[in-house]
Write a protein that holds these residues in place. Structure first.
Motif, PDB file in Angstrom:
ATOM      1  N   GLU A 594      -8.197 -91.375  27.659  1.00 11.28           N
ATOM      2  CA  GLU A 594      -7.123 -90.575  27.075  1.00 11.28           C
ATOM      3  C   GLU A 594      -5.816 -90.788  27.831  1.00 11.28           C
ATOM      4  OE1 GLU A 594      -5.476 -88.290  24.244  1.00 11.28           O
ATOM      5  OE2 GLU A 594      -7.559 -88.999  24.316  1.00 11.28           O
ATOM      6  N   GLN A 595      -5.893 -90.873  29.159  1.00  6.43           N
ATOM      7  CA  GLN A 595      -4.689 -91.079  29.977  1.00  6.43           C
ATOM      8  C   GLN A 595      -4.066 -92.454  29.730  1.00  6.43           C
ATOM      9  OE1 GLN A 595      -6.217 -90.487  33.907  1.00  6.43           O
ATOM     10  NE2 GLN A 595      -6.452 -88.273  33.672  1.00  6.43           N
ATOM     11  N   LEU A 596      -4.897 -93.451  29.434  1.00 11.83           N
ATOM     12  CA  LEU A 596      -4.390 -94.813  29.257  1.00 11.83           C
ATOM     13  C   LEU A 596      -4.286 -95.212  27.788  1.00 11.83           C
ATOM     14  CD1 LEU A 596      -6.310 -96.743  32.083  1.00 11.83           C
ATOM     15  CD2 LEU A 596      -4.004 -95.800  32.145  1.00 11.83           C
ATOM     16  N   ARG A 597      -4.435 -94.235  26.886  1.00  4.30           N
ATOM     17  CA  ARG A 597      -4.420 -94.574  25.461  1.00  4.30           C
ATOM     18  C   ARG A 597      -3.106 -95.230  25.060  1.00  4.30           C
ATOM     19  NH1 ARG A 597      -7.630 -92.928  21.547  1.00  4.30           N
ATOM     20  NH2 ARG A 597      -8.502 -91.273  22.863  1.00  4.30           N
ATOM     21  N   ASP A 598      -1.981 -94.633  25.448  1.00  2.00           N
ATOM     22  CA  ASP A 598      -0.678 -95.208  25.087  1.00  2.00           C
ATOM     23  C   ASP A 598      -0.432 -96.548  25.777  1.00  2.00           C
ATOM     24  OD1 ASP A 598      -0.230 -93.063  23.451  1.00  2.00           O
ATOM     25  OD2 ASP A 598       0.976 -91.957  24.921  1.00  2.00           O
ATOM     26  N   PRO A 599      -0.652 -96.676  27.101  1.00  3.54           N
ATOM     27  CA  PRO A 599      -0.477 -97.993  27.730  1.00  3.54           C
ATOM     28  C   PRO A 599      -1.354 -99.072  27.103  1.00  3.54           C
ATOM     29  CG  PRO A 599      -0.621 -96.299  29.404  1.00  3.54           C
ATOM     30  CD  PRO A 599      -0.946 -95.642  28.099  1.00  3.54           C
ATOM     31  N   LEU A 600      -2.597 -98.718  26.757  1.00 11.37           N
ATOM     32  CA  LEU A 600      -3.468 -99.707  26.126  1.00 11.37           C
ATOM     33  C   LEU A 600      -2.933-100.110  24.765  1.00 11.37           C
ATOM     34  CD1 LEU A 600      -7.014 -98.316  27.049  1.00 11.37           C
ATOM     35  CD2 LEU A 600      -5.997-100.466  27.828  1.00 11.37           C
ATOM     36  N   ALA A 601      -2.365 -99.153  24.025  1.00 13.71           N
ATOM     37  CA  ALA A 601      -1.764 -99.474  22.730  1.00 13.71           C
ATOM     38  C   ALA A 601      -0.548-100.377  22.910  1.00 13.71           C
ATOM     39  CB  ALA A 601      -1.372 -98.185  22.006  1.00 13.71           C
ATOM     40  N   THR A 602       0.281-100.072  23.934  1.00  8.43           N
ATOM     41  CA  THR A 602       1.449-100.906  24.219  1.00  8.43           C
ATOM     42  C   THR A 602       1.018-102.322  24.571  1.00  8.43           C
ATOM     43  OG1 THR A 602       2.657 -98.980  25.026  1.00  8.43           O
ATOM     44  CG2 THR A 602       3.484-101.149  25.671  1.00  8.43           C
ATOM     45  N   GLN A 603       0.016-102.420  25.437  1.00  9.66           N
ATOM     46  CA  GLN A 603      -0.489-103.732  25.852  1.00  9.66           C
ATOM     47  C   GLN A 603      -1.036-104.492  24.657  1.00  9.66           C
ATOM     48  OE1 GLN A 603      -4.125-104.386  26.121  1.00  9.66           O
ATOM     49  NE2 GLN A 603      -3.657-106.530  26.540  1.00  9.66           N
ATOM     50  N   TRP A 604      -1.681-103.778  23.727  1.00  8.87           N
ATOM     51  CA  TRP A 604      -2.232-104.438  22.546  1.00  8.87           C
ATOM     52  C   TRP A 604      -1.111-104.981  21.664  1.00  8.87           C
ATOM     53  CZ3 TRP A 604      -6.403-106.691  21.412  1.00  8.87           C
ATOM     54  CH2 TRP A 604      -6.786-106.934  20.090  1.00  8.87           C
ATOM     55  N   ALA A 605      -0.019-104.249  21.600  1.00  8.22           N
ATOM     56  CA  ALA A 605       1.134-104.739  20.836  1.00  8.22           C
ATOM     57  C   ALA A 605       1.686-106.017  21.468  1.00  8.22           C
ATOM     58  CB  ALA A 605       2.218-103.662  20.770  1.00  8.22           C
ATOM     59  N   PHE A 606       1.795-106.026  22.805  1.00 12.04           N
ATOM     60  CA  PHE A 606       2.234-107.247  23.492  1.00 12.04           C
ATOM     61  C   PHE A 606       1.290-108.413  23.171  1.00 12.04           C
ATOM     62  CE2 PHE A 606       4.060-104.399  27.044  1.00 12.04           C
ATOM     63  CZ  PHE A 606       5.212-104.195  26.295  1.00 12.04           C
ATOM     64  N   HIS A 607      -0.007-108.105  23.139  1.00 14.40           N
ATOM     65  CA  HIS A 607      -1.000-109.150  22.884  1.00 14.40           C
ATOM     66  C   HIS A 607      -0.834-109.717  21.473  1.00 14.40           C
ATOM     67  CE1 HIS A 607      -4.863-111.235  22.880  1.00 14.40           C
ATOM     68  NE2 HIS A 607      -5.129-110.634  21.715  1.00 14.40           N
ATOM     69  N   LEU A 608      -0.573-108.845  20.497  1.00 15.18           N
ATOM     70  CA  LEU A 608      -0.390-109.316  19.132  1.00 15.18           C
ATOM     71  C   LEU A 608       0.855-110.186  19.016  1.00 15.18           C
ATOM     72  CD1 LEU A 608      -1.334-106.120  17.077  1.00 15.18           C
ATOM     73  CD2 LEU A 608      -2.688-108.203  17.392  1.00 15.18           C
ATOM     74  N   LYS A 609       1.921-109.808  19.727  1.00 14.95           N
ATOM     75  CA  LYS A 609       3.136-110.622  19.710  1.00 14.95           C
ATOM     76  C   LYS A 609       2.855-112.014  20.264  1.00 14.95           C
ATOM     77  CE  LYS A 609       6.939-108.954  21.206  1.00 14.95           C
ATOM     78  NZ  LYS A 609       7.903-108.272  22.098  1.00 14.95           N
ATOM     79  N   VAL A 681       4.767-118.939  34.414  1.00 11.22           N
ATOM     80  CA  VAL A 681       4.358-117.738  35.142  1.00 11.22           C
ATOM     81  C   VAL A 681       4.234-116.559  34.192  1.00 11.22           C
ATOM     82  CG1 VAL A 681       5.047-116.070  36.903  1.00 11.22           C
ATOM     83  CG2 VAL A 681       5.330-118.512  37.340  1.00 11.22           C
ATOM     84  N   GLN A 682       5.205-116.420  33.288  1.00  6.16           N
ATOM     85  CA  GLN A 682       5.161-115.310  32.336  1.00  6.16           C
ATOM     86  C   GLN A 682       3.939-115.420  31.426  1.00  6.16           C
ATOM     87  OE1 GLN A 682       6.468-112.481  31.845  1.00  6.16           O
ATOM     88  NE2 GLN A 682       5.508-112.110  29.857  1.00  6.16           N
ATOM     89  N   SER A 683       3.591-116.640  31.024  1.00 12.28           N
ATOM     90  CA  SER A 683       2.416-116.827  30.174  1.00 12.28           C
ATOM     91  C   SER A 683       1.145-116.382  30.908  1.00 12.28           C
ATOM     92  CB  SER A 683       2.310-118.293  29.763  1.00 12.28           C
ATOM     93  OG  SER A 683       1.165-118.499  28.963  1.00 12.28           O
ATOM     94  N   GLU A 684       1.036-116.748  32.186  1.00 15.28           N
ATOM     95  CA  GLU A 684      -0.132-116.329  32.964  1.00 15.28           C
ATOM     96  C   GLU A 684      -0.115-114.826  33.214  1.00 15.28           C
ATOM     97  OE1 GLU A 684      -0.952-118.501  36.455  1.00 15.28           O
ATOM     98  OE2 GLU A 684      -0.942-120.463  35.469  1.00 15.28           O
ATOM     99  N   PHE A 685       1.085-114.255  33.392  1.00  9.64           N
ATOM    100  CA  PHE A 685       1.184-112.806  33.546  1.00  9.64           C
ATOM    101  C   PHE A 685       0.670-112.103  32.295  1.00  9.64           C
ATOM    102  CE2 PHE A 685       3.523-108.900  32.668  1.00  9.64           C
ATOM    103  CZ  PHE A 685       3.238-108.150  33.795  1.00  9.64           C
ATOM    104  N   ALA A 686       1.067-112.603  31.126  1.00  9.15           N
ATOM    105  CA  ALA A 686       0.623-111.988  29.874  1.00  9.15           C
ATOM    106  C   ALA A 686      -0.900-112.099  29.729  1.00  9.15           C
ATOM    107  CB  ALA A 686       1.330-112.652  28.696  1.00  9.15           C
ATOM    108  N   THR A 687      -1.446-113.255  30.127  1.00 10.20           N
ATOM    109  CA  THR A 687      -2.900-113.412  30.067  1.00 10.20           C
ATOM    110  C   THR A 687      -3.589-112.419  31.001  1.00 10.20           C
ATOM    111  OG1 THR A 687      -2.682-115.764  29.526  1.00 10.20           O
ATOM    112  CG2 THR A 687      -4.797-115.032  30.434  1.00 10.20           C
TER     113      THR A 687
END
Length: 743
Positions: A594-609, A681-687
């Motif tokens: 529950e505490q990480l629900r929003d961060p996980l959603a944000t991260q998922w959006a980054f992943h889709l991009k 570096v940014q690509s590896e950071f995203a991974t």
């Protein structure tokens, strides 16, 4: 009428033995030698304690089913003890010893598979639920800190967020926390600074590497720097004191002890490793396991029963020499007894074919019972020998008198004793039944030896009565009639006292309890027993019950029910899928989710991009990364001039040095090359961010643990094909550990 017939038969028997003494002895000794040779060649020792019980018992059929179907049931356990409250040096030394032992066991004689640990990366992320309470809480705190990573689209964003948090808590003195919380806050700030330093160092390393370098990725570098090496070896350990090696031995079915070779090999390796290892004081190595304990039990029982038999022979001989004031009759009685025992071994080998831990002591029992028949016969013979002449006729008459007088009594006593032993054949305890059969047959064979071999020996060695000293002329009397006259003359008083003692003794029966701990039957200082006791105190006993389950749901139900029983200390085996405190931990994971629900959603959006159908965007395009690095360098320089605690200042200096190196590395590249390296570096950071998010999603999945969550081989000893079910269905073994009260 029957008494006349009995006396006539006994008289004929004594007459035959007396006149054909040499023939009797030749046949007796030839048959005894044959029995001994036959026994040496054919007799086996049965170490499996389960064979002491009837296979018709329902629960034993379940146990046999478990034995036949599940691998690892006879595994041996090598233990490395780092000592009570071990220091880091002792832990490291213990791990070194484990490494040395595992290397020495590879391809060793009698040793099959050795299991002693797994790589960290082989443990599924959901196994966080198996961690001890304090380690579980620490891991949750680390996962909460992953919020910053999950909410950061770029590594520059993450650096800025971490610096913002540092500015909020850069000094304990300036916070709203109490003075008591200041040390904890200081440590937290230092940890944040060092964490940022790991990130900066990893960025610099990847910036300086070739774009197509296949070395450690950015995420791997950070994990290594943080001490979370996924390739690090995780040992099989209990509280980092006991380290285990689970050894599957190679069975030698042609040997007296199937696992003797493996056990001897392991003990040799352990002795050599302890001798050559540079481990500090307090680190010890031992060997235990059910086959090891059974082997030690077999060795101890065989050795001690042999020693006891030898002592019994000399003790019996010594006491008879005192009683009969000579050595001939006692020695001849003992020789006859040994012939009877040799015949008993022949019967045992032919009829049963093996000894086990209970029946191995039958020789001592037969010595105590069998010699009594010879004592009665010898006592009567020596009492009346002087009433008959010196020649053969006098011997025959004395022997006939002796056998006719004491024969009925000793034959009756032997038959009733044998009958009592025969009653054990009606029990389900196969070990006791075998012991009863051997003892019953042995009693009758010892009686036969005393009525044949002993008279024949007396005929050759003591034919003349001057070899026998009359009882009344002997100086030492072990029995006097006057000693029992007070009891006979006062029968009522004697019976009253005896009755009172009996009533008092009955009170003790109410306090009698059955001790289920069979290990107390062992002598002290048995290495395998002491190590087993140490494991039991660490909640890792080698003795357990087994419940076979047809599916995981049934195993889960059994585990919950068994844990509620006061006699159960815990469950293992497939029970690892159902931790005792799973409800508490899954509730904590739900709160984390529950505490990480929003961060996980944000991260998922980054992943889709990043993984969409359109071309992957570059969030750092046209961004001046070098300017951000220089600004960070200036900010750290200003922070170091402020009034802050010395440990924090030192951490900031380390971080500033890392940023300076990053700035210098970035400045060394210009134009398109710098952009390409920043993009890599940014690509590896995203991974790294996406992988972290995926791992957290698995961790907060609170569904029941599955075998796939565990490293391969850890649960395999508890999963097997169900022979009673079609289509290759599985069955599962649930180990149940008893709660045995400490003495």
């Amino acid at each position: 009428m029957h008494e006349k017939l009995r006396n006539r038969l006994l008289g004929l028997w004594s007459h035959l033995i007396s006149l054909r003494a040499r023939t009797v002895l030749v046949l007796a000794f030839f048959s005894a030698v044959f029995c001994i040779v036959w026994t040496i060649q054919k007799l086996e020792f049965q170490p499996d304690r389960n064979d002491l019980l009837s296979r018709d018992l329902a629960w034993n059929q379940t146990f046999i089913r478990w034995q036949s179907a599940f691998p690892g049931k006879d595994d041996l356990i090598v233990i490395v003890d780092a000592g009570e409250s071990p220091s880091p040096k002792q832990k490291a030394a213990a791990q070194t010893v484990v490494d040395q032992l595992s290397a020495a066991m590879e391809n060793a004689d009698g040793i099959g598979n050795v299991l002693w640990g797994f790589e960290e990366g082989s443990y599924g992320p959901r196994l966080i639920r198996l961690l001890p309470k304090d380690q579980f809480a620490a891991r949750l705190a680390q996962l909460r800190d992953a919020r910053t990573l999950l909410e950061s689209e770029t590594f520059i964003t993450m650096i800025r967020k971490i610096m913002g948090r540092l500015r909020e808590n850069e000094t304990p003195a300036g916070s709203a926390n109490t003075q008591t919380d200041a040390p904890a806050l200081e440590q937290k700030v230092i940890a944040q600074i060092d964490g940022l330093g790991h990130l900066i160092h990893a960025i610099r390393t990847r910036m300086a590497a070739d774009v197509d370098d296949t070395g450690k990725s950015l995420g791997e570098l950070i994990e290594f720097a943080s001490g979370n090496d996924p390739t690090r070896w995780r040992y099989l350990t209990e509280d980092e004191r006991f380290y285990f090696l689970r050894v599957t031995p190679v069975r030698d079915r042609n040997a007296l002890n199937e696992y003797g070779t493996a056990i001897n090999t392991l003990r040799t390796i352990i002795e050599k490793t302890e001798r050559e290892s540079a481990a500090p004081q307090g680190v010890h190595v031992g060997l235990t396991g059910i086959p090891v304990i059974e082997t030690d039990e077999t060795d101890i029982a065989t050795r001690d029963s042999t020693i006891a038999s030898i002592i019994a022979v000399f003790a019996i001989l010594f006491m008879l020499m005192l009683a009969f004031h000579g050595w001939r009759a006692p020695l001849l009685a003992v020789v006859a007894l040994l012939v009877g025992i040799a015949w008993s071994f022949g019967y045992l080998t032919f009829r049963i074919g093996h000894l086990q831990v209970i029946s191995v002591v039958f020789t001592v029992i037969l010595m105590g019972l069998g010699i009594a028949y010879g004592i009665h016969l010898a006592a009567r013979f020596e009492l009346i020998r002087h009433n008959y002449g010196r020649g053969l006729g006098g011997f025959v008459g004395a022997m006939r008198d002796s056998i006719q007088t004491v024969g009925p009594g000793i034959i009756t006593g032997a038959i009733t004793t044998a009958a009592a032993f025969v009653m054990t054949l009606f029990t389900d305890f196969k070990g006791v039944a075998e012991m009863g059969e051997i003892a019953a047959a042995g009693v009758m064979l010892c009686l036969l030896a005393m009525l044949t071999v002993f008279p024949a020996l007396l005929r050759l060695a003591k034919a003349k009565h001057h070899h026998v000293k009359p009882f009344e002329e002997r100086s030492l009397h072990l029995f006097e009639e006057r000693w029992i006259k007070p009891f006979v003359s006062r029968p009522r008083t004697t019976l009253a006292v005896a009755g009172l003692l009996t009533v008092v003794s009955l009170g003790a029966v109410t306090r009698m309890q059955f001790d289920f701990d069979l290990l107390k039957l062992f002598p002290r200082n048995v290495d395998s027993i002491e190590w087993q006791a140490a494991l039991a105190k660490a909640d890792r006993p080698i003795w357990f019950g087994v419940s076979l389950c047809n599916d995981v749901d049934q195993a889960s139900t059994y585990a919950v029910n068994l844990r509620s029983k006061p006699s159960v200390k815990g469950v293992g085996g497939i029970g690892l899928l159902f931790p005792a405190d799973d409800d508490v931990k899954t509730a904590a994971l739900d709160r984390l989710h529950e505490q990480l629900r929003d961060p996980l959603a944000t991260q998922w959006a980054f992943h889709l991009k990043r993984t969409g159908d359109r071309s992957q965007p570059n969030p750092l395009k046209d961004h001046n990364v070098l300017a951000d690095f220089r600004a960070l360098q200036v900010m750290l320089g200003l922070a170091a001039t402020r009034d802050i605690p010395e440990p924090i200042r030192q951490a900031l200096e380390r971080l500033e040095k890392a940023v300076l190196q990053l700035v210098e590395t970035t400045e060394s590249y210009v134009g398109a090359e710098r952009a390409a390296r920043v993009y890599a570096v940014q690509s590896e950071f995203a991974t790294w961010r996406d992988d972290t998010g995926a791992r957290i999603r698995k961790i907060v999945d609170t569904s029941r643990l599955a075998p796939d969550d565990f490293p391969e081989g850890l649960l395999s000893p508890y999963i097997a094909l169900n022979p009673d079910k079609p289509d290759d269905q599985l069955m599962y073994a649930l180990e149940v550990y008893p709660d045995v009260p400490a003495d």
